[in-house]
Design a protein around this motif. Structure first.
Motif, mmCIF file in Angstrom:
data_model
loop_
_atom_site.group_PDB
_atom_site.id
_atom_site.type_symbol
_atom_site.label_atom_id
_atom_site.label_comp_id
_atom_site.label_asym_id
_atom_site.label_seq_id
_atom_site.Cartn_x
_atom_site.Cartn_y
_atom_site.Cartn_z
ATOM 1 N N ASN A 188 0.792 -1.227 0.000
ATOM 2 C CA ASN A 188 0.000 0.000 0.000
ATOM 3 C C ASN A 188 0.834 1.292 0.000
ATOM 4 O OD1 ASN A 188 -2.198 1.801 0.475
ATOM 5 N ND2 ASN A 188 -1.761 1.693 2.659
ATOM 6 N N ASN A 189 1.836 1.326 0.870
ATOM 7 C CA ASN A 189 2.637 2.553 0.979
ATOM 8 C C ASN A 189 3.978 2.472 0.257
ATOM 9 O OD1 ASN A 189 0.854 4.004 2.587
ATOM 10 N ND2 ASN A 189 1.602 3.025 4.459
ATOM 11 N N CYS A 190 4.260 1.305 -0.260
ATOM 12 C CA CYS A 190 5.567 1.068 -0.864
ATOM 13 C C CYS A 190 5.661 1.821 -2.191
ATOM 14 C CB CYS A 190 5.703 -0.426 -1.109
ATOM 15 S SG CYS A 190 7.366 -0.995 -0.967
ATOM 16 N N GLY A 191 6.612 2.719 -2.292
ATOM 17 C CA GLY A 191 6.700 3.519 -3.505
ATOM 18 C C GLY A 191 5.773 4.711 -3.482
ATOM 19 N N ILE A 198 7.991 15.337 -6.997
ATOM 20 C CA ILE A 198 8.663 14.207 -7.633
ATOM 21 C C ILE A 198 9.105 13.220 -6.558
ATOM 22 C CG2 ILE A 198 10.584 13.479 -9.089
ATOM 23 C CD1 ILE A 198 10.555 16.178 -10.386
ATOM 24 N N LYS A 199 8.760 11.972 -6.783
ATOM 25 C CA LYS A 199 9.218 10.925 -5.876
ATOM 26 C C LYS A 199 10.165 10.031 -6.658
ATOM 27 C CE LYS A 199 4.799 10.709 -3.527
ATOM 28 N NZ LYS A 199 3.617 9.861 -3.377
ATOM 29 N N VAL A 200 11.277 9.724 -6.030
ATOM 30 C CA VAL A 200 12.252 8.852 -6.688
ATOM 31 C C VAL A 200 12.254 7.504 -5.967
ATOM 32 C CG1 VAL A 200 14.655 8.605 -7.383
ATOM 33 C CG2 VAL A 200 13.645 10.889 -7.212
ATOM 34 N N GLY A 201 12.076 6.437 -6.717
ATOM 35 C CA GLY A 201 12.063 5.085 -6.135
ATOM 36 C C GLY A 201 13.445 4.700 -5.651
ATOM 37 N N MET A 202 13.595 4.706 -4.323
ATOM 38 C CA MET A 202 14.920 4.450 -3.759
ATOM 39 C C MET A 202 14.942 3.178 -2.923
ATOM 40 S SD MET A 202 17.214 7.088 -4.311
ATOM 41 C CE MET A 202 17.903 8.006 -2.948
ATOM 42 N N SER A 255 11.344 14.010 -3.277
ATOM 43 C CA SER A 255 11.527 13.162 -2.109
ATOM 44 C C SER A 255 11.793 11.730 -2.530
ATOM 45 C CB SER A 255 10.304 13.232 -1.197
ATOM 46 O OG SER A 255 9.166 12.787 -1.888
ATOM 47 N N GLN A 256 12.302 10.957 -1.583
ATOM 48 C CA GLN A 256 12.567 9.555 -1.887
ATOM 49 C C GLN A 256 11.370 8.719 -1.462
ATOM 50 O OE1 GLN A 256 15.562 7.606 0.425
ATOM 51 N NE2 GLN A 256 14.794 8.347 2.378
ATOM 52 N N THR A 257 11.249 7.576 -2.099
ATOM 53 C CA THR A 257 10.231 6.623 -1.676
ATOM 54 C C THR A 257 10.791 5.217 -1.876
ATOM 55 O OG1 THR A 257 7.912 5.989 -1.907
ATOM 56 C CG2 THR A 257 9.056 6.555 -3.930
#
Lengths: 496, 131
Positions: free
Chosen positions: A20-23, B36-40, B70-72
């Motif tokens: 759900n919150n991943c990514g 912007i979110k960057v898949g980290m 931000s990172q995600t």
């Protein structure tokens, strides 16, 4: 078959619950988790629910252990809750060890608070105040993010004493594993945390009665915990509408191998392998022919074309000769030799067997040797019987889940790809062209112009021939490295 | 930081994080910012996501574009790493795959500035728990 939680049918095959919150959120910022209703389930549990209500909710949801076994999570919690002790423990199994699997790592890296919140809820429901996360040291980023998450949760008063103004306290520590596959087995995991050798012991007693330092201990996998806060927020009746009759909710798979869209997918239980591989995974790489899909890691088996329309759930996969496992899904195409695949998994098992019981320690080694002989073209038909007999003995007599399941890749390939074994043994041929010992390199005379390029690149001098004349490869000397085939510009060298 | 003691405390943080529900919990609530979110996750970082994130942060500031980078975690598209999600003010988020520094530059210049299409968009292929 699959009801999507009472909402309108969606065109999407995936539902993200554990992911759900991943990514979506920044895993290093607890506020982003809270903004997505994080810790709301814990708050509600502590202030509005009794422990037995929570356990009933988890039982009603039908959530089963996502680490592979599929044991009902609510029942596990209930047993641990009923056993009285001065101290109890909540353990998170993050010892993800199946080759090609990275679901748990991704959850911990992307949504660590979900696991912390679930562990605290589990602690409240069974009467435990301490949580331990057993994670392999090979996951440095997941460890780093867990540490940050635990620190932030303490800072916000979401771990520690008097949570939500009640007298319930709960805190979590991280324990590191060295990445031994057997330590994913819960008794071995507990021994490893106690500072002992990571070896399993016979169950019963189950950890829920006598676990970490002899105290009642609940062990669940990362993905199991990741489902918990959402189940409690959305309700058991929301969750148990997703999936099949006996397997509720979704399962996260790590798609790998010869598939176009390698990655993480989360599908409702009951989705077919075909939907996962072709619709979500985009089909086979380079549009080759699908041959098999391996699920369940070294404990699982290889499923074939005929299983593609099987709805994925715990029971169907076992019936088809494999298992759910933790969620690794490795897709194979026509270039994969199934005997070599079985050999690969056995090599892994031999390496990872803890050596405590002889069926696993010796039996798997013998299985490996038989497979190795077959891939070298030295096998006989009798060996195929030996493989099957020995596999059954190992399954029946091994101490823990590792040995009890390690022959599965052999048995399932024997069942589904018997012809390929026979081809190795009788015709001394590897159809997939993967077993080097069974291959021969030839020069096609019509195509050879005598450029000498192959002879010059051959590392062992197996190729002879005059300039501008047809060359010859001596099979006695050839080591089948393939360098000549690669170098030849005239397609004059082939392998059979 | 005062400790969270009640459900109302949680609610307060939640509101503080998103005055607008669509902003998905970034601390900067400005409605004009590009988000912007960057898949980290491990696979993103291994494919170069850190360089992409550094580049985006720096380039957007230099080019005077109001943005929050931000990172995600892992978005799940391992085959197309690094992946980033771009949400322009008032628009639906778009996920781009195969984003290296060059592609990130293109995304800023073409997609963010001009609204032109850039290759490598990964369509949403899942439902969320709120759907």
């Amino acid at each position: 078959m699959t009801n999507l939680g009472g909402s309108k049918m969606s065109q999407h095959k995936q539902i993200r619950i554990a992911l759900n919150n991943c990514g979506v959120i920044d895993p290093e910022n607890i506020k982003e988790y809270i903004a997505r209703d994080g810790y709301l389930a814990l708050g509600k549990c502590l202030t509005e629910m009794k422990p037995e209500d929570i356990i009933r909710e988890i039982k009603d949801s039908g959530l089963r252990g996502r680490g592979g076994g599929g044991f009902p999570a609510g029942l596990k919690w209930e047993i641990a809750a009923k056993n009285q002790a001065d101290q109890k423990y909540v353990v998170c199994n993050a010892d993800e060890g199946d080759p090609g699997a990275f679901m748990d790592r991704s959850i911990l890296e992307g949504d660590p608070h979900a696991v912390l919140e679930a562990m605290a809820i589990c602690g409240y429901s069974m009467g435990a105040t301490k949580g331990l996360i057993y994670i392999r040291a090979e996951y440095p980023l997941a460890i780093e993010r867990l540490k940050i998450a635990i620190e932030q949760a303490r800072e916000f008063g979401l771990l520690g004493k008097n949570l939500f103004g009640t007298d319930f306290e709960f805190d979590i520590e991280i324990r590191y594993g060295a990445g031994a596959f057997v330590c994913g087995e819960e008794t071995a995991l507990i021994h490893s945390m106690e500072g002992l050798r990571g070896e399993p012991t016979i169950k019963p007693p189950y950890p829920a009665e006598s676990g970490y330092f002899g105290k009642p201990t609940n062990v669940n996998n990362v993905e199991t915990y990741a489902n918990v806060p959402i189940i409690l927020r959305k309700g058991a009746n929301w969750f148990n509408k997703i999936g099949t009759e006996k397997s509720k909710g979704t399962k996260v798979f790590a798609l790998a191998g010869k598939i176009k869209n390698v990655g993480l997918v989360e599908v409702p239980m009951g989705t077919t392998l075909r939907e996962v591989i072709y619709e979500i995974g985009g089909g086979i790489e380079n549009d080759k022919k699908f041959k098999a899909v391996q699920t369940g890691g070294p404990s699982g088996g290889c499923l074939t074309e005929k299983h593609l329309d099987t709805p994925i759930d715990f029971d169907n996969l076992v019936q088809a000769g494999s298992m759910m496992g933790s969620g690794g899904m490795i897709v194979m195409d026509e270039d994969n030799c199934m005997v070599s695949v079985a050999k690969f998994y056995l090599e892994f098992t031999v390496e990872e067997s803890c050596g405590k019981c002889s069926p696993c320690r010796i039996g798997n080694k013998r299985l490996y040797e038989l497979l190795d002989r077959i891939t070298q073209g030295k096998g006989e038909m009798e060996d195929l019987k030996r493989l099957r007999n020995m596999s059954n003995v190992i399954k029946d007599t091994s101490l823990c889940g590792l040995g009890q399941t390690s022959p599965n890749p052999v048995l399932s390939t024997l069942d589904n790809f018997y012809d390929e074994y026979v081809a190795h043994v009788v015709d001394k041929k590897c159809i997939a062209g993967q077993c080097k010992d069974l291959m021969t390199y030839f020069v096609i005379e019509e195509n050879c112009v005598g450029c000498t390029a192959c002879a010059r690149v051959c590392p062992v001098g197996a190729i002879t021939g005059e300039k501008k004349e047809v060359h010859y490869i001596n099979p006695e000397i050839c080591i089948k490295c393939g360098a000549c085939e690669e170098r030849c510009k005239f397609d004059a060298i082939i392998v059979k | 930081m005062t400790k969270i003691k009640t459900l109302a405390d949680l609610e307060r943080i939640k509101n503080e994080m998103r005055s607008d529900k669509d902003l998905n919990g970034s601390q900067d609530n400005s409605e004009n910012a590009v988000r912007i979110k960057v898949g980290m996750g491990t696979s993103g970082i291994a494919s170069g996501a850190r360089d992409v994130m550094d580049f985006l942060t720096e380039a957007l500031e230099k080019r005077n574009i109001e943005a929050v980078v931000s990172q995600t975690g892992d978005m799940g598209y391992s085959y197309a790493e690094p992946t980033i999600e771009v949400r322009k003010p008032g628009q639906k988020p778009v996920v781009f795959g195969y984003v290296d520094v060059k592609k990130a530059d293109l995304i800023i210049e073409k997609y963010i500035k001009l609204g032109e299409e850039v290759e490598g968009i990964i369509p949403v292929n899942y439902q969320t728990i709120d759907d």
